[in-house]
Design a protein around this motif. Structure first.
Motif, short mmCIF file in Angstrom:
data_model
loop_
_atom_site.label_atom_id
_atom_site.label_comp_id
_atom_site.label_asym_id
_atom_site.label_seq_id
_atom_site.Cartn_x
_atom_site.Cartn_y
_atom_site.Cartn_z
N ARG A 36 0.85 -1.19 0.00
CA ARG A 36 0.00 0.00 0.00
C ARG A 36 0.88 1.24 0.00
NH1 ARG A 36 -3.36 -2.76 4.28
NH2 ARG A 36 -5.26 -3.36 3.19
N THR A 38 0.52 5.86 -0.56
CA THR A 38 -0.26 7.06 -0.82
C THR A 38 0.62 8.03 -1.57
OG1 THR A 38 -1.50 6.75 1.24
CG2 THR A 38 -1.62 8.92 0.22
N ARG A 43 -3.83 10.27 -3.50
CA ARG A 43 -4.40 9.02 -4.03
C ARG A 43 -3.75 7.82 -3.36
NH1 ARG A 43 -3.48 9.14 -10.22
NH2 ARG A 43 -1.72 10.39 -9.54
N ARG A 44 -4.60 6.87 -2.96
CA ARG A 44 -4.11 5.62 -2.38
C ARG A 44 -3.93 4.63 -3.52
NH1 ARG A 44 -8.02 3.81 2.01
NH2 ARG A 44 -6.32 2.40 2.46
N VAL A 45 -2.76 4.00 -3.56
CA VAL A 45 -2.43 3.09 -4.66
C VAL A 45 -1.84 1.80 -4.12
CG1 VAL A 45 -2.02 4.98 -6.30
CG2 VAL A 45 -0.12 4.10 -4.93
N ILE A 47 1.27 -0.81 -5.00
CA ILE A 47 2.50 -0.93 -5.77
C ILE A 47 2.89 -2.40 -5.79
CG2 ILE A 47 4.94 -0.33 -5.88
CD1 ILE A 47 4.27 2.35 -4.65
#
Length: 79
Positions: A36, A38, A43-45, A47
């Protein structure tokens, strides 16, 4: 290491684009893991990080399968 892989794949300045990064993976599989993060814009993404050497292993496996099919002429019915 994880940090070396991220730096190699995303560049030396990758952290400038990420507000936070969770080094503990939320998911793992045979070829990599998911973390996880940010971004600086909020935006939370997720990886996805591929384990080192996996790409070479996949290419080798595909080459071996091609050789097997070529020399035996046997092709699974699903293909």
């Amino acid at each position: 290491s994880l940090k070396e892989t991220l730096r190699r794949e995303l560049g030396d300045r990758w952290r400038e684009h990420v507000e936070s990064f969770d080094e503990e993976p939320v998911a793992a599989a045979s070829i990599g893991q998911v973390h996880r993060a940010t971004l600086v814009d909020g935006r939370r993404v997720a990886i996805k990080v591929q384990y080192p050497g996996v790409s070479d292993s996949i290419v080798s496996d595909l080459w071996s399968m091609r050789q097997l099919v070529t020399y035996t002429g046997v092709v699974p019915p699903e293909l």
